[in-house]
Motif scaffolding. Sequence first.
Motif, PDB file in Angstrom:
ATOM      1  N   SER A 367       0.799  -1.229   0.000  1.00  0.00           N
ATOM      2  CA  SER A 367       0.000   0.000   0.000  1.00  0.00           C
ATOM      3  C   SER A 367       0.829   1.275   0.000  1.00  0.00           C
ATOM      4  N   THR A 368       2.152   1.171   0.130  1.00  0.00           N
ATOM      5  CA  THR A 368       2.987   2.377   0.077  1.00  0.00           C
ATOM      6  C   THR A 368       3.687   2.546  -1.269  1.00  0.00           C
ATOM      7  N   VAL A 369       3.541   1.579  -2.159  1.00  0.00           N
ATOM      8  CA  VAL A 369       4.249   1.598  -3.436  1.00  0.00           C
ATOM      9  C   VAL A 369       3.291   1.975  -4.564  1.00  0.00           C
ATOM     10  N   PHE A 370       3.743   2.824  -5.478  1.00  0.00           N
ATOM     11  CA  PHE A 370       2.953   3.150  -6.659  1.00  0.00           C
ATOM     12  C   PHE A 370       3.878   3.426  -7.835  1.00  0.00           C
ATOM     13  N   LEU A 406      11.740   7.909  -4.459  1.00  0.00           N
ATOM     14  CA  LEU A 406      11.879   7.428  -5.829  1.00  0.00           C
ATOM     15  C   LEU A 406      12.743   6.171  -5.847  1.00  0.00           C
ATOM     16  N   LEU A 407      12.131   5.043  -6.219  1.00  0.00           N
ATOM     17  CA  LEU A 407      12.820   3.763  -6.207  1.00  0.00           C
ATOM     18  C   LEU A 407      13.577   3.485  -7.499  1.00  0.00           C
ATOM     19  N   TRP A 421      -0.083  -2.455 -12.956  1.00  0.00           N
ATOM     20  CA  TRP A 421       0.512  -3.589 -12.256  1.00  0.00           C
ATOM     21  C   TRP A 421      -0.326  -4.834 -12.571  1.00  0.00           C
ATOM     22  N   HIS A 422       0.322  -5.985 -12.590  1.00  0.00           N
ATOM     23  CA  HIS A 422      -0.409  -7.238 -12.741  1.00  0.00           C
ATOM     24  C   HIS A 422      -0.904  -7.677 -11.369  1.00  0.00           C
ATOM     25  N   LYS A 423      -2.187  -8.012 -11.276  1.00  0.00           N
ATOM     26  CA  LYS A 423      -2.785  -8.352  -9.988  1.00  0.00           C
ATOM     27  C   LYS A 423      -2.319  -9.699  -9.446  1.00  0.00           C
ATOM     28  N   LYS A 424      -1.893 -10.602 -10.333  1.00  0.00           N
ATOM     29  CA  LYS A 424      -1.559 -11.956  -9.898  1.00  0.00           C
ATOM     30  C   LYS A 424      -0.055 -12.255  -9.903  1.00  0.00           C
ATOM     31  N   ILE A 425       0.732 -11.426 -10.567  1.00  0.00           N
ATOM     32  CA  ILE A 425       2.182 -11.637 -10.622  1.00  0.00           C
ATOM     33  C   ILE A 425       2.855 -10.478  -9.890  1.00  0.00           C
ATOM     34  N   PRO A 426       3.302 -10.683  -8.667  1.00  0.00           N
ATOM     35  CA  PRO A 426       3.811  -9.589  -7.828  1.00  0.00           C
ATOM     36  C   PRO A 426       4.935  -8.803  -8.504  1.00  0.00           C
ATOM     37  N   ASP A 438       6.058  -2.432 -22.924  1.00  0.00           N
ATOM     38  CA  ASP A 438       7.129  -2.962 -22.087  1.00  0.00           C
ATOM     39  C   ASP A 438       6.488  -3.747 -20.950  1.00  0.00           C
ATOM     40  N   VAL A 439       7.061  -4.908 -20.651  1.00  0.00           N
ATOM     41  CA  VAL A 439       6.646  -5.720 -19.508  1.00  0.00           C
ATOM     42  C   VAL A 439       7.891  -5.945 -18.667  1.00  0.00           C
ATOM     43  N   PHE A 440       7.872  -5.504 -17.402  1.00  0.00           N
ATOM     44  CA  PHE A 440       9.091  -5.616 -16.620  1.00  0.00           C
ATOM     45  C   PHE A 440       8.801  -5.728 -15.123  1.00  0.00           C
ATOM     46  N   ARG A 441       9.763  -6.308 -14.451  1.00  0.00           N
ATOM     47  CA  ARG A 441       9.783  -6.308 -12.999  1.00  0.00           C
ATOM     48  C   ARG A 441      11.200  -5.979 -12.578  1.00  0.00           C
ATOM     49  N   THR A 442      11.341  -5.054 -11.657  1.00  0.00           N
ATOM     50  CA  THR A 442      12.666  -4.617 -11.220  1.00  0.00           C
ATOM     51  C   THR A 442      13.044  -5.308  -9.914  1.00  0.00           C
ATOM     52  N   ILE A 443      14.303  -5.164  -9.550  1.00  0.00           N
ATOM     53  CA  ILE A 443      14.755  -5.705  -8.272  1.00  0.00           C
ATOM     54  C   ILE A 443      14.290  -4.847  -7.107  1.00  0.00           C
ATOM     55  N   SER A 444      13.701  -3.679  -7.418  1.00  0.00           N
ATOM     56  CA  SER A 444      13.287  -2.732  -6.370  1.00  0.00           C
ATOM     57  C   SER A 444      11.931  -3.076  -5.761  1.00  0.00           C
ATOM     58  N   VAL A 445      11.053  -3.729  -6.528  1.00  0.00           N
ATOM     59  CA  VAL A 445       9.688  -4.009  -6.059  1.00  0.00           C
ATOM     60  C   VAL A 445       9.413  -5.492  -6.220  1.00  0.00           C
TER      61      VAL A 445
END
Length: 445
Positions: A367-370, A406-407, A421-426, A438-445
Amino acid sequence: MSDQNDMEVDKPEQDEEISENLEDEEDDDDEESDSDSEDETGEERTYLPGERLEEGEELTIDENAYIVYHQASLGPPCLSFDVIPDQCKFDFPLSITAVAGTQAAKVTANSIIVFRMSNMHSVRPLEGEAEDDDDVEEPEEEKPVMKMAGLKHSGTVNRVRYSIIGPTPVVAAWSETGTVSVWNLTNLMQRLDIPGKEVVREESTPLQSFTGHNGEGFALDWSPTDVGVLASGDCHKNIHVWKPGDGGVWNISEQPYTSHTSSVEDIRWSPNEKNVMASCSCDKTIKVWDVRAEPSKACMLTQGNAHMSDINVIDWNPNDPFILSGGDDGVVKVWDLRNFGGQSDPVAVFKHHSGAVTSVEWHKDDSTVFASSGEDHQVALWDLALERDAEAAIDDPQLKDLPPQLLFIHQGLKDVKEIHWHKKIPGLLMATSHTGFDVFRTISV
């Protein structure tokens, strides 16, 4: 008002580089050396938006900063898309499904497209590679696979929102022609399961269309707590609420919900109160409505002068009483609904984007991340729980002007239009832009 319909329709440049880390390569100036000396590689450093590249410097992606990173194009650019959360595979190789609307060069060439990206592997750090290894082809069995099916749509699709009503997957779509329609996606989703590379673009009749807005719009949202309830807002300051009726049709409010004095840019239903929605407008206000009231009296709270100019987007925190807003002023603000209305102050203000903010969305679980995106070609990830590290700021002078919350900054897209954000893939984030998806996930989140 930011012109949300100004995306170019040139062929997306898939070779656009992602500006995360910067390599500074210096030529060996020793002309007297007879050895096979190569360019000396300078020290890598983080590139920040707005910095000037020196001669010989180039931007390269830091793959160590990503867990997942893939790009795709549906052909024409898309102003809007929505994730179909239940159609996914959340362990590697990943598979995701989404629906998007196009902005084609020809009005008659527009479509609503359901697409699936599958066989998406994680980013693997490349250690000890020679410079020429960049051209090594990915093994065939590890290449991502794109499958899509579309239906013909009249005019540019300004915005799409997905929902499922009983067993039926549907999408609501705002057209530049001034019509809001709801379409059944069952056939398109079934086509994604048919083997083969054929791309189908079929004729279809919407379940229902509404032409009572008297002009185009962008604001559109399904209620997450009251199945089948939809709200649509237009550029003529009006909002209409759709409620499911008998015989598979919607009863649409004949009298519009009115209080805004200019274009309604975005709408979000409350995540826990089924009769409450919020809206933002070019009149610089954010309003909270109770749709049980008579439309002309349904506005319960108004936050005046919430931004210095048009407010383009809002999002309602799924867990806490906070609303995000982003405007033409390039500012992202966080509002506490427990102290909202009149001329109250936001609880947080972030002036990072150098162009209009085009999309904001809270993380589905944290709830603190956007995330936010802008016309400055950036997608930024934020965490409100972070505070400035004084020692780090001293060690790295680059950090002193950045907000401590800023992350991460993701770049390489051109004119980012929408993020989800994808609801099922954190932690997995999707973005649409002039250059595709673009589809991505970072090491930050």
